[in-house]
Write a protein that holds these residues in place. Sequence first.
Motif, PDB file in Angstrom:
ATOM      1  N   LEU A  78     -41.271  20.910 -21.492  1.00 30.98           N
ATOM      2  CA  LEU A  78     -41.010  20.925 -22.928  1.00 30.98           C
ATOM      3  C   LEU A  78     -40.368  19.586 -23.266  1.00 30.98           C
ATOM      4  O   LEU A  78     -39.149  19.402 -23.177  1.00 30.98           O
ATOM      5  N   ASP A  79     -41.207  18.631 -23.624  1.00 34.64           N
ATOM      6  CA  ASP A  79     -40.765  17.256 -23.847  1.00 34.64           C
ATOM      7  C   ASP A  79     -40.291  17.095 -25.284  1.00 34.64           C
ATOM      8  O   ASP A  79     -41.043  16.678 -26.165  1.00 34.64           O
ATOM      9  N   ILE A  80     -39.026  17.399 -25.507  1.00 34.38           N
ATOM     10  CA  ILE A  80     -38.490  17.336 -26.868  1.00 34.38           C
ATOM     11  C   ILE A  80     -38.266  15.887 -27.297  1.00 34.38           C
ATOM     12  O   ILE A  80     -38.467  15.551 -28.466  1.00 34.38           O
ATOM     13  N   ALA A  81     -37.882  15.016 -26.369  1.00 40.90           N
ATOM     14  CA  ALA A  81     -37.745  13.596 -26.711  1.00 40.90           C
ATOM     15  C   ALA A  81     -39.097  13.028 -27.134  1.00 40.90           C
ATOM     16  O   ALA A  81     -39.194  12.294 -28.132  1.00 40.90           O
ATOM     17  N   GLY A  82     -40.147  13.370 -26.386  1.00 41.98           N
ATOM     18  CA  GLY A  82     -41.482  12.919 -26.750  1.00 41.98           C
ATOM     19  C   GLY A  82     -41.932  13.482 -28.086  1.00 41.98           C
ATOM     20  O   GLY A  82     -42.589  12.796 -28.876  1.00 41.98           O
ATOM     21  N   LEU A  83     -41.568  14.732 -28.339  1.00 41.00           N
ATOM     22  CA  LEU A  83     -41.914  15.367 -29.606  1.00 41.00           C
ATOM     23  C   LEU A  83     -41.316  14.611 -30.779  1.00 41.00           C
ATOM     24  O   LEU A  83     -41.953  14.463 -31.833  1.00 41.00           O
ATOM     25  N   LYS A  84     -40.100  14.120 -30.595  1.00 37.65           N
ATOM     26  CA  LYS A  84     -39.393  13.405 -31.658  1.00 37.65           C
ATOM     27  C   LYS A  84     -39.703  11.911 -31.662  1.00 37.65           C
ATOM     28  O   LYS A  84     -39.154  11.164 -32.479  1.00 37.65           O
ATOM     29  N   ASN A  85     -40.579  11.478 -30.726  1.00 37.11           N
ATOM     30  CA  ASN A  85     -40.958  10.065 -30.622  1.00 37.11           C
ATOM     31  C   ASN A  85     -39.757   9.154 -30.402  1.00 37.11           C
ATOM     32  O   ASN A  85     -39.643   8.082 -31.001  1.00 37.11           O
ATOM     33  N   VAL A  86     -38.846   9.586 -29.519  1.00 36.32           N
ATOM     34  CA  VAL A  86     -37.688   8.773 -29.161  1.00 36.32           C
ATOM     35  C   VAL A  86     -37.602   8.688 -27.644  1.00 36.32           C
ATOM     36  O   VAL A  86     -38.119   9.550 -26.930  1.00 36.32           O
ATOM     37  N   ASP A  87     -36.957   7.622 -27.165  1.00 33.17           N
ATOM     38  CA  ASP A  87     -36.744   7.494 -25.725  1.00 33.17           C
ATOM     39  C   ASP A  87     -35.791   8.569 -25.222  1.00 33.17           C
ATOM     40  O   ASP A  87     -35.946   9.095 -24.121  1.00 33.17           O
ATOM     41  N   CYS A  88     -34.794   8.875 -26.044  1.00 30.56           N
ATOM     42  CA  CYS A  88     -33.785   9.877 -25.677  1.00 30.56           C
ATOM     43  C   CYS A  88     -33.244  10.518 -26.939  1.00 30.56           C
ATOM     44  O   CYS A  88     -33.026   9.835 -27.950  1.00 30.56           O
ATOM     45  N   LEU A  89     -33.032  11.816 -26.898  1.00 31.31           N
ATOM     46  CA  LEU A  89     -32.453  12.507 -28.052  1.00 31.31           C
ATOM     47  C   LEU A  89     -31.026  12.017 -28.293  1.00 31.31           C
ATOM     48  O   LEU A  89     -30.329  11.620 -27.359  1.00 31.31           O
TER      49      LEU A  89
END
Length: 234
Positions: A78-89
């Motif tokens: 579940l890639d939430i950082a990828g979902l938000k288009n950021v390197d890191c939340l």
Amino acid sequence: MVDNLNGVGEHVNRHVCYSGDVVFMYTHTGTHIDSLNHFGVDGQIYNGYRPEENLGSRTWTKGGAETIPPIITRGVLLDIAGLKNVDCLPDSYAITVADLEEALDKAGLALQAGDVPFVRTGRMRYWPDGTKTLGNPPGLSLDAARWLTTQNIAAIGADQECVEVGPSEHEDNWLPGHTHFLAEAGVPMVELLNLEELAKDGVQEFCLIAAPIRLRGASGAPMRPLAMALRKNA
């Protein structure tokens, strides 16, 4: 030099070289899994075990790391950082149920009973810089944790130190995700996973093989998870 050991003389022993090691470590060091006795709520751990009857002089007699079976099942990233288009939340970002559902929808996946979801926040991209990897972690909100356990998952993991968001959003509980996963739902937690290569390669569904060191009564144990890709994101 010993002159004679089991009939082997000094002239032979001088040709033998040997190295050995002793390791002293906290059981929650590096990538590790939390046992069900790691956290309790209202005076008891999972299955209603209380310290008065089940806490020995050194360890718990129930819920230790040795009771966690080898994990061989489907893992889901579940890639939430990828979902938000950021390197890191961002620090202390609370991952919502909507975030999880959107990540699954984007991957074209649905959680199934026995799955192990791995939640990527992006924190591990900074390892081994502890000032960026640890402290005030983005992670699961309590609502998201509760939603995941309704999916009958076998375990939960994340690429930061506590799986859940920190600091706690709840004044009455400093780690509500831990008490829910471990003490209420009986779901072991894997922490400090390196999920960067899976995300980089677009692997969202994989065969997970992992087993903790069987430390009797321990509240956690080091673990080396292995992921074999079943499907990559197109």
